[in-house]
Write a protein that holds these residues in place. Sequence first.
Motif, PDB file in Angstrom:
ATOM      1  N   UNK A  83     -24.411  21.479   5.396  1.00  0.00           N
ATOM      2  CA  UNK A  83     -23.461  21.891   6.171  1.00  0.00           C
ATOM      3  C   UNK A  83     -22.005  22.503   5.607  1.00  0.00           C
ATOM      4  N   UNK A  84     -21.621  23.487   6.135  1.00  0.00           N
ATOM      5  CA  UNK A  84     -20.563  24.445   5.513  1.00  0.00           C
ATOM      6  C   UNK A  84     -20.190  24.190   4.037  1.00  0.00           C
ATOM      7  N   UNK A  85     -21.391  24.404   3.271  1.00  0.00           N
ATOM      8  CA  UNK A  85     -21.274  24.550   1.683  1.00  0.00           C
ATOM      9  C   UNK A  85     -21.049  22.963   1.155  1.00  0.00           C
ATOM     10  N   UNK A  86     -21.512  22.145   1.930  1.00  0.00           N
ATOM     11  CA  UNK A  86     -21.061  20.616   1.393  1.00  0.00           C
ATOM     12  C   UNK A  86     -22.372  20.456   0.277  1.00  0.00           C
ATOM     13  N   UNK A  87     -22.234  20.832  -0.789  1.00  0.00           N
ATOM     14  CA  UNK A  87     -23.278  20.757  -1.947  1.00  0.00           C
ATOM     15  C   UNK A  87     -22.985  19.388  -2.471  1.00  0.00           C
TER      16      UNK A  87
ATOM     17  N   UNK B 230     -14.932  30.435   3.955  1.00  0.00           N
ATOM     18  CA  UNK B 230     -15.720  29.605   5.103  1.00  0.00           C
ATOM     19  C   UNK B 230     -14.359  29.118   5.824  1.00  0.00           C
TER      20      UNK B 230
ATOM     21  N   UNK C  88     -23.579  30.648  -1.259  1.00  0.00           N
ATOM     22  CA  UNK C  88     -23.896  29.119  -1.541  1.00  0.00           C
ATOM     23  C   UNK C  88     -25.228  28.955  -2.386  1.00  0.00           C
TER      24      UNK C  88
ATOM     25  N   UNK D 201     -16.831  30.209  -3.397  1.00  0.00           N
ATOM     26  CA  UNK D 201     -16.644  30.219  -1.996  1.00  0.00           C
ATOM     27  C   UNK D 201     -15.176  29.270  -1.731  1.00  0.00           C
TER      28      UNK D 201
ATOM     29  N   UNK E 220     -15.379  22.504   2.514  1.00  0.00           N
ATOM     30  CA  UNK E 220     -15.512  22.441   1.221  1.00  0.00           C
ATOM     31  C   UNK E 220     -15.545  24.025   0.152  1.00  0.00           C
TER      32      UNK E 220
END
Lengths: 659, 442
Positions: free
Chosen positions: A615-619, B43, B290, B296, B304
Motif C-alpha cells: 500500500x502506498x509504497x510501504x515497503x 504520492x 516503487x 518517491x 511513505x
Amino acid sequence: MWTLSGRALAPWAAGAARLLPPYSRLVAVLEPGATCTPFSTAELKEKPDMSRFPVEDIRNFSIIAHVDHGKSTLADRLLELTGTIDKTKKNKQVLDKLQVERERGITVKAQTATLFYNFEGKQYLLNLIDTPGHVDFSYEVSRSLSACQGVLLVVDANEGIQAQTVANFFLAFEAQLSVIPVINKIDLKNADPERVEKQIEKVFDIPSEECIKISAKLGTNVESVLQAVIERIPPPKVCRENPLRALVFDSTFDQYRGVIANIALLDGMVSKGDKIVSAHTKKTYEVNEVGVLNPNEQPTHKLYAGQVGFLIAGMKDVTEAQIGDTLYLHNHPVEPLPGFKSAKPMVFAGVYPIDQSEYNNLKSAIEKLTLNDSSVTVHRDSSLALGAGWRLGFLGLLHMEVFNQRLEQEYNASVILTTPTVPYKAVLSSAKLIKEYKEKEITIINPAQFPDKSKVAEYLEPVVVGTVVTPTEYTGKIMALCQARRAIQKNMIFIDENRVMLKYLFPLNEIVVDFYDSLKSLSSGYASFDYEDAGYQTAELIKMDILLNGNIVEELVTVVHREKAYTVGKTICERLKDSLPRQLFEIAIQAAIGSKVIARETVKAYRKNVLAKCYGGDITRKMKLLKRQAEGKKKLRKIGNIEIPKDAFIKVLKTQPNK
Amino acid sequence: MASSRVRIGRWVAAARAAQRRPRADSLGQPRSPESASTRAALYVHWPYCEKRCSYCNFNKYIPRGVEEGAMRNCLVTEARTLLRLSGVQRVESVFFGGGTPSLASPHTVAAVLEAVAQETLLPADSEVTLEANPTSAPGSRLAAFGAAGVNRLSIGLQSLDDTELQLLGRTHSAGDGLQTLAEARRLFPGRVSVDLMLGLPAQKVEAWLRQLQRLLYHCDDHLSLYQLTLERGTSLFAQVQQGTLPAPDPDLAAEMYQEGRTVLRDAGFRQYEVSNFARNGALSTHNRTYWQCGQYLGIGPGAHGRFVSQGAGGHTREARIQTLEPDNWMKEVMLFGHGTRKCVPLSKLEVLEEVLAMGLRTDVGVTHQHWQQFEPQLTLWDVFGGSREVEELRAQGLLLLDHRGLRCSWEGLAVLDSLLMILLPQLQEAWQHRTPSPVSGG
C-alpha cells in the motif's frame, strides 16, 4: 516531628533491607515498617532469638489439596493473619514465587514460611511447609511431609474429594501425620459442605465434626484453622539437648550464596560457625548462616530442635545437599534419618538446542535449573539430525512442560523437545548384546536405541495404578476411555450418591501424552486423576518411524504397542500435515514399521505465496516481514530439503485432546 | 489565486496534448544514473473515507466533516517542503491515493499539482493518477478532476458481484462500478485501470472467472488483480476469527490467480508485475518507481517516501513516514512545514534488498544494468551465481539468471515470497563476504 520520625525509622529500614535477600520479588514484604512482626525493632536488627520457642510451642504442618481447591489462598490468609506479610489485595499465591506457578495457578516448588502466632497468651512458632498440588510432584509432597507432624487437608466445598485429595491423604496417613480436614470455599453459591463432610467420613474415616469449614478467599473462620493446628497437631518429638540431627527436606541454589538447604532440626541446635557433616557425602562444612523463612530468609542466631529453617554452609552444588540427607555436628556423628526415595522419572524426552551454537547456553541453563529441581535426570544424548543435546527424565508431562517453560522464561533458552516416552525395558536374548550391556535386562529411555525383536526375549512397559474420581454420569465414558488405553479395572467405590472412585492399572505410556486432557474434556472438567507407580508388565512393543519424503525424522521415532501402531501413526501424520508449512514442492508424510508404511498424508506444494501489494509504497513493512521470515528460516530444522519449524515438532509432540 | 489557475490550466492543456503522443514502454529500461537523484515520483495521501471497508486496515479515517481548506494548504505546504528538501528537479508521476481521494475536491488536486509545477519541472506527459471510488465519482466529478490535471484513473471496482461488494463493505454496486468505468474510459481513454479482488471468503473459482471475463468486456488497458489479505483489526478478519465467515481458501485463491493470469495473457495483457496487467503499453509509471527503487516522496498523513535529502546536503537514501493521524499531521505541517514522523537512513545492503524484493515483482526482474546502478562492484552473478539453493530454484524452473539479469519465471512469480526466503539471506551473506571496494568511502 516529621523529620524526626523519618530519622528514627531510618536504621530499622536499613536493617530490614540488609536482612532481606537481594532477589526478593515480594513487594509486600519489602516495604519497611509495613510489616507487622511479633519481634521488636531491636530484635529484628539483632536477629531474632529462636531459643524463646521450646519444642512444645512449635508446630510443623503442611497444606495438601487437589489443584485449585485453595491451598495457596489459605496459605496467603495464614501468612496475613500471623502478621508474616502485610494484609493487601496484592497477596495472591505469595508462596508461589515462580512465574510459571502464578501463570498456571499451580505450585511446583515447595516453599516454607515460619509464622509467629499468639494463642491464649502464648507465642507459638508455626512452620508452614507449602507443597505442590499436581500428581507429577507427589515426590515433593512426601518430601515436605517428612518435616511435618500434621497436615491441613483442604477440600473444595463444591467439588468435593478429588483424585489428588485421595492420593495426598494417603501420603499423610502413611507418614502417620495428624490430618485436619478443612472444607474451603463455603462462600460459593453451589457449596455443599455437608456433602463433603460425609465424603470425608466415608473415604478417610474422619468424623464429620472434625472438619473446619472456611472461606480462605474471604478469611471466614481461618483463625480456627490456626487454633486447630496448635490443638490437634502434636509438637515435634525432638530433644534440644541431644547433638544436632537435621533433615534436609529441600534445597535451592542461589548464584551468590550457593546452596540454601531447607532443614528440619530433629535434635540439638545449630548456629553460624558450627562445623557440620553431611551423612551422605561425609563432607564437612562450616555454617555461614542459619535462619527462618518468613517466607524469605531471615537470619537468626541459632536454630533449635523442632524448628524449621534454612542453612547456608558453602555447598556449591545441590547434590551436596541431597534431599533426605542428615546433617550432624563434626565429631558428634548421629544415626542418619531414613533417607527418602529419590524421585523416579516417569517421562523422558530429548532436549536439543535449536541451533548448535546455543548448546553451551542451553547447557548452563539446564544446569542452573536442575540445581533447583533435582528431580530432573539429565543424560547427554546426541542425534544425527539435532546434534548434541540431552535426554531428560521428568516426573510427568506437566513437569516437562513446566521445565520447558522455565527454560524459556527464566533463561531465555529455546529448545526442541522430542516425543515424550516412558522407560521401557527389554529382556535380552542375544548373548552378544548381554555382553555389550553387561546385563540381561536393559532400560530403554531413547526410542532410537530400541533393540530389535530378534535380539529380545520380551519387552516390558511400566504400569501405574490410576485413581479417577468423577461424577457418576461420566462413568460410562471414562470406562470406555480407560479401556481404549489398555487399562484394567481394579475396583470401583461410590464415595457418595453422585460420585464414584475408579481404580485402574494403566500402561504408563497410555497416560503420559494426552490421557489427562481427554479425561477432562469428556467429563466437562469434573473428573480428576492421580496415579502411582506399579512396576512393569510384558508388552508387545514395536518401533515406528516417521518419514518426510523418505527421510526418517529421528525426533519422531516412537515406540508403540502393536495394537496402537496404526492410530498413533495416523495421528502423528495428521498433526504433521496440519503443522508443516507448505514448501515449493510436495511433502509425503509417512508412518512406517520397518519398511511397511502404515499411514500417509501429503502436504501440497505452494501454488501462490506473494503479497498482493504494498500500500502506498510501504515497503518497510513488507521488507521487515520478509527479513523476519528469512531470519526465522535459518533456525529451522531441515530433513532432506524440507524445512520444519519448531512449532511443527511441538504441535506433534504436544498434548492434544483426542479428535 | 487567479494567476495560479492560469498556470495550472496551461499545464493541464500541455499534459492533455502529451497524452495523445504514443507512449514508450520504458519499464526496465535504465535511465542515466546521474539524473536518478534529481527525479522523483510523488504520492499524495487523502486519509478520509465515507465508510470503512471490511478488509482495509490502511491509514484512513471516517470524519464528521473535513476542513478541506486546511487539509489542502497542508498538502501544498508539505509538498513544497519535501520537494525542496529532496532537491528533486523533475516529478515524473503523481499518485493521489487513500483513503478515498475522489472524495477530495478537484480544487485540492489542482492546488497540489500547481505547487509541484512551481517547485519543480512537472513535464506535460507526467502520469497523474487518482484512485476513484465508483460512488464518489460521477462523470461530472471525473471531468472536473481531469480539468484539475488528473490524466489517469484507478477505479476501486473490486468485484462485479453485489453480494461480494456488500461483504467487502463497499458503498457501490456492480452496476455503479461498470457505469463509472464507462464514464472514466470516455474521459480518459486508454488511461483507466480497474482493481478486481480474488480469494474472498466463500468465493468460487468459476464464478470469479466469469466476473473477470465480464470485466474484460468492459475494461480499458490496465487491470490489477489483488488477492485479499486478511489484515488484523479489520471486520473481515474478526468475522473469520469468530467463524461467522469461512476462511478464504488459499488453494482456491491460487487457482483463481493462475486461471486469471492465463485469461488475461490470452486477452493480450502483459503481466508486468505480480498483481498488474496492461495492454497496448499502458503500464503505470508511478508504480514502476516503487518496483525500480526510484525516488518517491510521500505527502499526507501516514504517507511513505524514499529519497535522498539532497537539499539538506544528504547523500543517503532515507525511508520516511509521515505522521499517521490527520489532525496531528496538520498541526506538524503548520508548525514545521512537514509532518515527517520517522526518517530512517537505509544502508547500502538495505537498499539492495529492496532492489531485489521489489524488482523481482516485475516481469523484467532485476536487470544487470539496473543492479549496477545501485551496486557497481558486486554483480548479480557474484551474489547468486554460486549458490546451490539458487541453482535448485533455477533447476525447478522458478527463477532465471542469465545475460539479462535475475527474474522470476511465470510459475516463480506466484511464489516470489518463498523465493525471497532464499535470495535475501544469499544477498546478505554475499554482502558480508564481499571484498570491500578500495575507493568507496561510504
